[in-house]
Write a protein that holds these residues in place. Structure first.
Motif, PDB file in Angstrom:
ATOM      1  N   ALA B 179      24.523  38.392  56.237  1.00 10.13           N
ATOM      2  CA  ALA B 179      23.685  39.568  56.517  1.00 10.13           C
ATOM      3  C   ALA B 179      22.906  39.375  57.811  1.00 10.13           C
ATOM      4  O   ALA B 179      22.728  40.324  58.593  1.00 10.13           O
ATOM      5  N   ALA B 180      22.455  38.138  58.047  1.00 12.19           N
ATOM      6  CA  ALA B 180      21.687  37.869  59.260  1.00 12.19           C
ATOM      7  C   ALA B 180      22.591  37.848  60.489  1.00 12.19           C
ATOM      8  O   ALA B 180      22.256  38.423  61.528  1.00 12.19           O
ATOM      9  N   VAL B 181      23.755  37.212  60.357  1.00 12.68           N
ATOM     10  CA  VAL B 181      24.684  37.135  61.489  1.00 12.68           C
ATOM     11  C   VAL B 181      25.096  38.544  61.933  1.00 12.68           C
ATOM     12  O   VAL B 181      25.192  38.832  63.124  1.00 12.68           O
ATOM     13  N   TRP B 182      25.310  39.414  60.944  1.00 11.99           N
ATOM     14  CA  TRP B 182      25.800  40.765  61.264  1.00 11.99           C
ATOM     15  C   TRP B 182      24.672  41.808  61.319  1.00 11.99           C
ATOM     16  O   TRP B 182      24.935  43.003  61.456  1.00 11.99           O
ATOM     17  N   LYS B 183      23.411  41.356  61.183  1.00 10.41           N
ATOM     18  CA  LYS B 183      22.245  42.257  61.261  1.00 10.41           C
ATOM     19  C   LYS B 183      22.404  43.501  60.381  1.00 10.41           C
ATOM     20  O   LYS B 183      22.299  44.649  60.839  1.00 10.41           O
ATOM     21  N   LEU B 184      22.640  43.259  59.122  1.00 13.15           N
ATOM     22  CA  LEU B 184      22.934  44.375  58.220  1.00 13.15           C
ATOM     23  C   LEU B 184      21.657  44.940  57.580  1.00 13.15           C
ATOM     24  O   LEU B 184      20.678  44.222  57.386  1.00 13.15           O
ATOM     25  N   PRO B 185      21.700  46.231  57.221  1.00 16.25           N
ATOM     26  CA  PRO B 185      20.523  46.890  56.638  1.00 16.25           C
ATOM     27  C   PRO B 185      20.378  46.572  55.149  1.00 16.25           C
ATOM     28  O   PRO B 185      20.609  47.417  54.289  1.00 16.25           O
ATOM     29  N   VAL B 186      20.004  45.338  54.867  1.00 17.38           N
ATOM     30  CA  VAL B 186      19.894  44.903  53.474  1.00 17.38           C
ATOM     31  C   VAL B 186      18.575  44.164  53.281  1.00 17.38           C
ATOM     32  O   VAL B 186      18.082  43.520  54.207  1.00 17.38           O
ATOM     33  N   ILE B 187      18.010  44.304  52.104  1.00 20.28           N
ATOM     34  CA  ILE B 187      16.750  43.629  51.777  1.00 20.28           C
ATOM     35  C   ILE B 187      16.990  42.773  50.543  1.00 20.28           C
ATOM     36  O   ILE B 187      17.469  43.265  49.516  1.00 20.28           O
ATOM     37  N   PHE B 188      16.703  41.497  50.677  1.00 23.21           N
ATOM     38  CA  PHE B 188      16.883  40.570  49.566  1.00 23.21           C
ATOM     39  C   PHE B 188      15.550  40.441  48.836  1.00 23.21           C
ATOM     40  O   PHE B 188      14.566  40.024  49.445  1.00 23.21           O
ATOM     41  N   VAL B 189      15.534  40.816  47.581  1.00 24.80           N
ATOM     42  CA  VAL B 189      14.287  40.790  46.827  1.00 24.80           C
ATOM     43  C   VAL B 189      14.396  39.772  45.704  1.00 24.80           C
ATOM     44  O   VAL B 189      15.105  39.985  44.713  1.00 24.80           O
ATOM     45  N   ALA B 245      16.063  50.346  61.446  1.00 25.91           N
ATOM     46  CA  ALA B 245      16.051  50.234  62.903  1.00 25.91           C
ATOM     47  C   ALA B 245      17.172  49.323  63.426  1.00 25.91           C
ATOM     48  O   ALA B 245      17.281  49.100  64.627  1.00 25.91           O
ATOM     49  N   GLY B 246      17.972  48.797  62.513  1.00 24.87           N
ATOM     50  CA  GLY B 246      19.091  47.958  62.938  1.00 24.87           C
ATOM     51  C   GLY B 246      18.679  46.536  63.265  1.00 24.87           C
ATOM     52  O   GLY B 246      19.406  45.804  63.940  1.00 24.87           O
ATOM     53  N   GLU B 247      17.481  46.139  62.790  1.00 22.02           N
ATOM     54  CA  GLU B 247      16.988  44.797  63.132  1.00 22.02           C
ATOM     55  C   GLU B 247      17.396  43.741  62.114  1.00 22.02           C
ATOM     56  O   GLU B 247      17.115  42.566  62.305  1.00 22.02           O
ATOM     57  N   GLY B 248      18.036  44.165  61.036  1.00 18.81           N
ATOM     58  CA  GLY B 248      18.598  43.202  60.098  1.00 18.81           C
ATOM     59  C   GLY B 248      17.800  43.020  58.820  1.00 18.81           C
ATOM     60  O   GLY B 248      16.883  43.778  58.528  1.00 18.81           O
ATOM     61  N   PRO B 249      18.175  41.987  58.082  1.00 16.51           N
ATOM     62  CA  PRO B 249      17.659  41.804  56.720  1.00 16.51           C
ATOM     63  C   PRO B 249      16.282  41.158  56.653  1.00 16.51           C
ATOM     64  O   PRO B 249      15.810  40.567  57.620  1.00 16.51           O
ATOM     65  N   THR B 250      15.673  41.272  55.491  1.00 17.34           N
ATOM     66  CA  THR B 250      14.396  40.628  55.169  1.00 17.34           C
ATOM     67  C   THR B 250      14.531  40.011  53.785  1.00 17.34           C
ATOM     68  O   THR B 250      15.213  40.573  52.926  1.00 17.34           O
ATOM     69  N   LEU B 251      13.885  38.884  53.597  1.00 14.93           N
ATOM     70  CA  LEU B 251      13.786  38.293  52.248  1.00 14.93           C
ATOM     71  C   LEU B 251      12.363  38.482  51.751  1.00 14.93           C
ATOM     72  O   LEU B 251      11.415  38.017  52.392  1.00 14.93           O
ATOM     73  N   ILE B 252      12.221  39.185  50.650  1.00 19.99           N
ATOM     74  CA  ILE B 252      10.913  39.370  50.036  1.00 19.99           C
ATOM     75  C   ILE B 252      10.866  38.557  48.747  1.00 19.99           C
ATOM     76  O   ILE B 252      11.748  38.698  47.899  1.00 19.99           O
ATOM     77  N   GLU B 253       9.870  37.712  48.636  1.00 18.96           N
ATOM     78  CA  GLU B 253       9.670  36.986  47.383  1.00 18.96           C
ATOM     79  C   GLU B 253       8.516  37.648  46.637  1.00 18.96           C
ATOM     80  O   GLU B 253       7.377  37.638  47.105  1.00 18.96           O
TER      81      GLU B 253
END
Lengths: 332, 342
Positions: B179-189, B245-253
């Motif tokens: 997801a990070a390499v391809w800057k995908l619109p995903v959020i890991f929760v 915005a196309g900036e890629g994924p985030t990991l939320i804990e």
């Protein structure tokens, strides 16, 4: 068929099918390890990245589980991915996504979704790649309801079945024997499909039915040609699809010849030969049998490195000839 | 999602994020949904105890703010993948409790026509691509859905819910990396409720905070108090903006706690009664949100009572609907294995 027919290799036929699929449908894309500029470990994708770009011919990290999961997720949400495993052995790293997710998602969700993913598995021995790069694991996946599992044996079928797989709404697993990649054969230009779930009678005969898969189809045909001079008339059925299996074609053939031999490269026990044999034993063809059923499969060992040992591990043409002769002459 | 008008937001300038960002009506609806999740699970648990539901279930009681906080800022056509502890996600994304009850009862009117049950609850129409019985199983699938979004230019954001247990699965690491390499619109929760079944994160996980693992994949790692709706919603809102915005994924804990055991077989031997009691009495997400709403003047006792009554009625009706619905015919056992060919 009106289309111009050329001689193509099995690998070229697959590549052409993927190009046609991408031309016809913008949802189709390719994923896999080193399938871009490298062209794939067996040069099946070749220069497709130059023609379709890195956005549609996607090099993945060496992450079989994650990559397969991404393909499943993309298929679930409207795309048509074709995922290449570098070697079929690496399916072991992705079994979770194949078996628990791709195969079951439609069922678990009560038909609300489908997973039109195609996975390609370069399989089989004969390249000196030893035990972890030479296995034939198709029966593993053939055991899982929800998957379709095919083994095209010719360039013509490789192209037509891949195009059928891309058009199929369900997950289709394609096992491609690595030694077949260089095999040449007639392939029409343009779009055509070869149906999944239909066996093909590759040679008609009266004395014995050989049900073969993948590379063993050609070996069985070569054996049949040799046996012809001895007056033994062999029918060769190319199973082509192991799930869902075309039972009727095999049943009809056995009713005609009254003898059955199954020839396949995978480990002999608990595999396709057992399934075909049991299917015949359960069918009306059982009463027609004049001799016990014979299975000719791989040895109960990992695939060895030494070339002589490697050859001895899987059925070869002389093995098929001997076993067929013994079966027809009642030696067994 | 509509936001509160400027005049209203000015008067709320010093309040936490959600009170500035959402209308009073929207905030009351959040409380309604949190109660709906709580009462749905209590209702499901009771039906299980009475033998009306078989199998097992994994309750998320105590984690309602996490599910609602993440889903509230999502658009209706954004998508989620969920977990075995997924009832809250399903309701938060817009599912109807009557069809969820029907699924738990194994009925044809259920979301999966009785084929999936609690562990595979889904609502594809509302973007819930399904709960998953395999820990970490949904994470790469969410990345695939995000790849579809990018390739088809739909603008959809995909959320992958998973628990602390999943952060030690290979699928988590492979999926975050891609997801990070391809800057995908995903959020890991990651809903960190402290225990993967019986094994605490301290005993199973090399990092203190799972969010630290984001650094290994060059994405923001955000820690929130998962029992405070506003904190979760604010983090979700920011991650969604970044994804769109196309900036890629985030990991939320999202640090939270499950009041109930792992599943119905849990004897709670790995944690103390005092610990559970502390979370239930002092950090219950519904109580916390309700107090804030009251304190900031978004609701009064009467309003809360009305929500509780409405939810109780919805739950009772849902259970009745499930009871009255037909079971699938045995002759249909083989349906949906493959796509039915016309």
């Amino acid at each position: 068929m009106d289309a111009m027919v050329r001689e193509l290799s099995y690998a070229q036929a697959i590549q052409e099918a993927m190009a046609i699929a991408m031309d016809m449908d913008e949802r189709v894309f390719l994923m896999g390890e080193d399938i871009g500029v490298y062209g794939g470990a067996f040069q099946v994708t070749g220069d497709l990245v130059e023609r379709y770009g890195a956005d549609r011919v996607i090099d993945t990290p060496i992450s079989e589980l994650g990559g397969a999961g991404v393909a499943v997720g993309a298929a679930l949400t409207g795309m048509r991915p074709i995922f290449e495993f570098q070697f079929s052995d690496f399916a072991t790293l992705a079994m979770e996504q194949i078996v628990n997710q791709a195969a079951k998602m439609r069922f678990m969700l009560g038909g609300e979704v489908s997973v039109p993913v195609v996975m390609r598995f370069p399989a089989g021995s004969g390249t000196g790649a030893a035990a972890q790069h030479s296995q034939s694991l198709e029966a593993w996946l053939g055991h899982v309801p929800g998957l379709k599992v095919i083994q095209p044996a010719t360039p013509y079928d490789a192209k037509g079945m891949l195009l059928a797989a891309v058009a199929d709404p369900d997950p289709v697993m394609i096992f491609e024997h690595k030694l077949l990649y260089k095999m040449k054969g007639p392939v029409p230009e343009g779009y055509y499909t070869v149906p999944i779930g239909k066996a093909d009678i590759r040679r008609e005969g009266r004395d014995l039915t050989i049900v073969a898969t993948s590379i063993m189809v050609q070996k069985a045909l070569d054996a049949a040609a040799a046996l012809e001079s001895e007056g033994i008339d062999v029918e060769v059925v190319d199973l082509r699809t192991i799930r869902p299996m075309d039972k009727q074609t095999v049943i009809d053939s056995v009713k005609k010849t009254s003898r059955l031999m199954c020839v396949y490269e995978a480990v002999k026990t608990l595999g396709i030969g057992a399934e075909v044999s049991a299917m015949i034993a359960e069918s009306e063809a059982f009463d027609y049998l004049d001799a016990p059923i014979v299975r000719l499969g791989g040895a109960e060992t990992p695939i060895p490195y030494n070339p002589d040992l490697e050859k001895a591990t899987v059925p070869q043409i002389p093995d098929i000839i001997t076993a067929a002769r013994d079966l027809v002459k009642g030696v067994r | 999602m509509a936001t509160a008008s400027k005049a209203v937001t000015d008067s709320r300038a010093n309040l936490p994020f959600v009170y500035r960002h959402y209308s009073a009506e929207q905030l009351r609806e959040v409380l309604h949904k949190m109660y709906l999740i709580r009462r749905f699970e209590e209702g499901a648990e009771e039906c299980y105890t009475r033998g009306l539901i078989h199998g097992t279930m994994h309750l998320s009681i105590g984690q309602e703010a996490s599910a609602m906080g993440i889903c509230m800022p999502l658009a209706e056509d954004d998508q989620i993948t969920s977990t075995h502890r997924g009832h809250g996600h399903c309701i938060a994304k817009g599912a109807e409790v009557k069809r969820m009850f029907a699924e738990f009862f194994g009925k044809t009117t259920g979301y999966c026509k009785g084929r999936g049950g609690s562990m595979h609850i889904a609502d594809v129409g509302k973007g819930n691509l399904g709960a998953n019985g395999i820990v970490g199983g949904g994470i790469p699938i969410a990345v695939g859905a995000a790849l579809s979004s990018k390739m088809m230019k739909t603008g959809k954001v995909v959320v992958s819910f998973f628990g602390d247990g999943a952060n030690n699965e290979g699928a988590f690491h492979e999926a975050l990396n891609m997801a990070a390499v391809w800057k995908l619109p995903v959020i890991f929760v990651c809903e960190n409720n402290g225990y993967g079944m019986s094994t605490s994160t301290a005993r199973s996980t090399a990092v203190k905070n799972i969010a630290e693992r984001a650094a290994a994949y060059s994405m923001p790692g955000v820690i929130v108090n998962g029992n405070i709706f506003s904190e979760v919603a604010e983090a979700s809102h920011q991650a969604i903006a970044r994804a769109r915005a196309g900036e890629g994924p985030t990991l939320i804990e999202s640090k939270t706690y499950r009041h109930r055991g792992h599943s119905k077989s849990d004897r709670n031997r790995y944690r103390t009664k005092e610990e559970i009691e502390d979370w239930m009495s002092n950090r219950d997400p519904i109580t916390l949100f309700e107090s804030e709403l009251r304190e900031f003047g978004f609701i009064d006792d009467k309003g809360i009572e009305a929500i509780r009554d409405a939810v109780a009625q919805e739950i009772a009706e849902g259970i009745e609907f499930a009871k009255a619905s037909p079971s699938p015919d045995i002759s249909e056992t083989g349906n949906y294995v493959y796509t039915e060919q016309a």
